[in-house]
Design a protein around this motif. Structure first.
Motif, PDB file in Angstrom:
ATOM      1  N   ARG A 103     -18.611   8.053  12.322  1.00 38.89           N
ATOM      2  CA  ARG A 103     -17.638   7.529  13.282  1.00 38.89           C
ATOM      3  C   ARG A 103     -16.796   6.418  12.669  1.00 38.89           C
ATOM      4  O   ARG A 103     -15.595   6.349  12.887  1.00 38.89           O
ATOM      5  N   LYS A 160     -23.169   3.361  21.658  1.00 39.90           N
ATOM      6  CA  LYS A 160     -22.487   4.190  20.672  1.00 39.90           C
ATOM      7  C   LYS A 160     -21.105   3.599  20.428  1.00 39.90           C
ATOM      8  O   LYS A 160     -20.495   3.076  21.338  1.00 39.90           O
ATOM      9  N   ASN A 164     -12.191   4.692  20.069  1.00 40.29           N
ATOM     10  CA  ASN A 164     -10.955   4.446  20.812  1.00 40.29           C
ATOM     11  C   ASN A 164     -11.072   3.311  21.825  1.00 40.29           C
ATOM     12  O   ASN A 164     -10.279   3.185  22.720  1.00 40.29           O
ATOM     13  N   GLY A 213     -12.502  12.230  19.694  1.00 40.41           N
ATOM     14  CA  GLY A 213     -11.627  11.941  18.554  1.00 40.41           C
ATOM     15  C   GLY A 213     -12.211  12.372  17.208  1.00 40.41           C
ATOM     16  O   GLY A 213     -11.508  12.990  16.399  1.00 40.41           O
ATOM     17  N   GLN A 254     -18.034  20.212  30.282  1.00 42.45           N
ATOM     18  CA  GLN A 254     -17.806  20.195  28.835  1.00 42.45           C
ATOM     19  C   GLN A 254     -18.773  21.168  28.177  1.00 42.45           C
ATOM     20  O   GLN A 254     -19.958  21.155  28.472  1.00 42.45           O
ATOM     21  N   LYS A 325     -28.185  14.188  30.228  1.00 40.36           N
ATOM     22  CA  LYS A 325     -27.803  12.835  29.808  1.00 40.36           C
ATOM     23  C   LYS A 325     -28.032  11.888  30.969  1.00 40.36           C
ATOM     24  O   LYS A 325     -27.437  12.114  32.031  1.00 40.36           O
ATOM     25  N   THR A 329     -27.122  12.362  24.752  1.00 44.79           N
ATOM     26  CA  THR A 329     -25.695  12.151  24.991  1.00 44.79           C
ATOM     27  C   THR A 329     -25.064  13.535  25.117  1.00 44.79           C
ATOM     28  O   THR A 329     -25.714  14.551  24.844  1.00 44.79           O
ATOM     29  N   ILE A 330     -23.814  13.579  25.511  1.00 49.27           N
ATOM     30  CA  ILE A 330     -23.143  14.880  25.621  1.00 49.27           C
ATOM     31  C   ILE A 330     -22.878  15.434  24.221  1.00 49.27           C
ATOM     32  O   ILE A 330     -23.217  16.572  23.925  1.00 49.27           O
ATOM     33  N   GLU A 331     -22.298  14.631  23.371  1.00 45.82           N
ATOM     34  CA  GLU A 331     -22.100  15.044  21.975  1.00 45.82           C
ATOM     35  C   GLU A 331     -23.462  15.057  21.272  1.00 45.82           C
ATOM     36  O   GLU A 331     -24.419  14.469  21.751  1.00 45.82           O
TER      37      GLU A 331
HETATM   38  P1  XMP Z   1     -21.393  11.033  24.975  1.00 44.00           P
HETATM   39  O1  XMP Z   1     -21.676  11.874  23.757  1.00 44.00           O
HETATM   40  O2  XMP Z   1     -21.264   9.576  24.639  1.00 44.00           O
HETATM   41  O3  XMP Z   1     -19.957  11.498  25.470  1.00 44.00           O
HETATM   42  O4  XMP Z   1     -22.343  11.298  26.098  1.00 44.00           O
HETATM   43  C1  XMP Z   1     -19.366  11.104  26.690  1.00 44.00           C
HETATM   44  C2  XMP Z   1     -17.952  11.629  26.663  1.00 44.00           C
HETATM   45  O5  XMP Z   1     -17.188  10.904  25.689  1.00 44.00           O
HETATM   46  C3  XMP Z   1     -16.712  11.765  24.681  1.00 44.00           C
HETATM   47  N1  XMP Z   1     -16.828  11.051  23.392  1.00 44.00           N
HETATM   48  C4  XMP Z   1     -15.817  10.564  22.680  1.00 44.00           C
HETATM   49  N2  XMP Z   1     -14.494  10.620  22.876  1.00 44.00           N
HETATM   50  N3  XMP Z   1     -14.136   9.455  20.856  1.00 44.00           N
HETATM   51  C5  XMP Z   1     -13.653  10.085  21.951  1.00 44.00           C
HETATM   52  O6  XMP Z   1     -12.438  10.150  22.096  1.00 44.00           O
HETATM   53  C6  XMP Z   1     -15.441   9.348  20.582  1.00 44.00           C
HETATM   54  O7  XMP Z   1     -15.852   8.766  19.599  1.00 44.00           O
HETATM   55  C7  XMP Z   1     -16.331   9.948  21.552  1.00 44.00           C
HETATM   56  N4  XMP Z   1     -17.684  10.048  21.638  1.00 44.00           N
HETATM   57  C8  XMP Z   1     -17.959  10.740  22.760  1.00 44.00           C
HETATM   58  C9  XMP Z   1     -17.565  13.004  24.761  1.00 44.00           C
HETATM   59  O8  XMP Z   1     -16.884  14.144  24.250  1.00 44.00           O
HETATM   60  C10 XMP Z   1     -17.851  13.083  26.243  1.00 44.00           C
HETATM   61  O9  XMP Z   1     -16.780  13.685  26.939  1.00 44.00           O
END
Ligand code: XMP
Length: 333
Positions: A103, A160, A164, A213, A254, A325, A329-331
């Motif tokens: 990242r 995390k 952005n 991103g 998603q 989640k 996490t989602i990702e």
């Molecule tokens: P997580 O993985 O944190 O994701 O449960 C929650 C939402 O955020 C998006 N996501 C990101 N979007 N830059 C982004 O623009 C990032 O670094 C990033 N990390 C997670 C993810 O796709 C989900 O919709």
């Protein structure tokens, strides 16, 4: 309570007031609903003094660059430059497995490119009616991003890094005197979608699942190579198309296919293969801060698995992620 109907006019007025009638605004777009709505608001507010940049980081979905050119450039008439930086990103990511490092590398490479673009855009604008300095940088930050980056798990660790959120590094803020403009920072996703519709953005873009991103790079467990991105990209495209054909896309918040760089053994015909593991993920959520796993029919998932194994060379196995989640996490990273 405030009315969504007022938001667009109020925000356009606020942007004009902030930016004034000379400054240029640089904005990164990705093809997602957030950056598209942000860009459309900027375009409404200041016209061609808004300059959109699409950075191809080599980790975008199949045909994504072409789609963004079509929608933002042609349909919305936004001044758009596409920067092909796939080799640069993949070069810097070579051998990196730690998710936070990935990242950070991606975030700082984006910023290197934005700095270069800011300089190029100012030069290009010289001696035109829109000559001016790039003073602002657009970010499509949403309210949940703001909240989540302020959250803590345990005494000190932030959950995390969102590349952005949290402003640009000192060197971009101080060095070039750029300030952040975040027209969506008080909105939830469903509100951004409603505004997108109001602005006349096509329904298929407004309803598009979010995409991070850093892209496919944080959907590959292990180090990122061009070959692995391509495999994940093909598998993702198959999965999403099959979801659409089954009429399930709008019921899912998603969905994507990721790739585990550990390899698994399989038999294809009379051949023994040793190939990657594709991880399918699909969740339902209201605000992306918590999410539940989507329940597919087993027959549907088996069909997706068969199709991916048959069509994407280098894949030996397909699994479905059953983690909600939290804790997942989602990702994948
Ligand atoms: P997580 O993985 O944190 O994701 O449960 C929650 C939402 O955020 C998006 N996501 C990101 N979007 N830059 C982004 O623009 C990032 O670094 C990033 N990390 C997670 C993810 O796709 C989900 O919709």
């Amino acid at each position: 309570s405030w009315k969504m109907g007022d938001f667009v006019q109020l925000e356009i007025a606020r942007i004009r007031e902030l930016v004034g009638d000379k400054a240029l605004v640089l904005g990164a777009v990705s093809g997602g609903v957030d950056s598209t709505v942000g860009a459309a608001l900027m375009k409404e507010a200041i016209g061609d003094r808004f300059k959109a940049i699409l950075v191809d980081n080599g980790c975008m979905r199949l045909n994504e660059c072409e789609q963004v050119k079509e929608t933002l450039g042609k349909h919305l008439g936004i001044n758009l430059t596409v920067v092909d930086a796939a080799e640069l990103f993949l070069g810097r990511l070579a051998g990196v497995t730690d998710p936070e490092k990935k990242r950070k590398i991606i975030g700082s490479t984006f910023i290197d490119l934005f700095e270069q673009e800011a300089i190029r855009i100012e030069k290009e604008a010289e001696n035109t009616p829109n000559s001016g300095k790039v003073e602002w940088f657009l970010q499509g930050t949403l309210y949940p991003d703001v909240i989540e980056s302020l959250s803590f798990r345990g005494p000190s660790a932030t959950i995390k890094t969102h590349h952005n959120v949290g402003g640009l590094p000192e060197r971009m803020m101080n060095g070039q005197g750029l300030r952040l403009i975040e027209p969506l920072r008080l909105l939830f996703k469903d509100e951004v979608r409603a505004i997108g519709r109001q602005l006349g953005i096509h329904e298929s873009l407004v309803n598009r699942h979010p995409f991070p991103g850093p892209g496919i790079a944080i959907r590959i467990l292990g180090d990122v190579t061009k070959e692995r991105v391509e495999i994940a990209r093909q598998a993702d495209n198959i999965f999403i198309n099959m979801i659409k054909e089954a009429g399930l896309y709008d019921q899912i918040s998603q969905a994507f296919a990721g790739l585990d760089t550990n390899r698994s053994v399989g038999v294809f015909g009379d051949q023994r293969v040793w190939g990657y593991i594709i991880i399918l993920r699909a969740v339902r959520t209201k605000d992306f801060m918590s999410a539940e796993v989507f329940n597919f029919d087993n027959a549907f998932l088996a069909n997706v698995s068969r199709t991916i194994c048959n069509q994407v060379e280098g894949v030996a196995r397909v699994v479905y992620d059953l983690t909600s989640k939290p804790p997942g996490t989602i990702e994948l990273e």
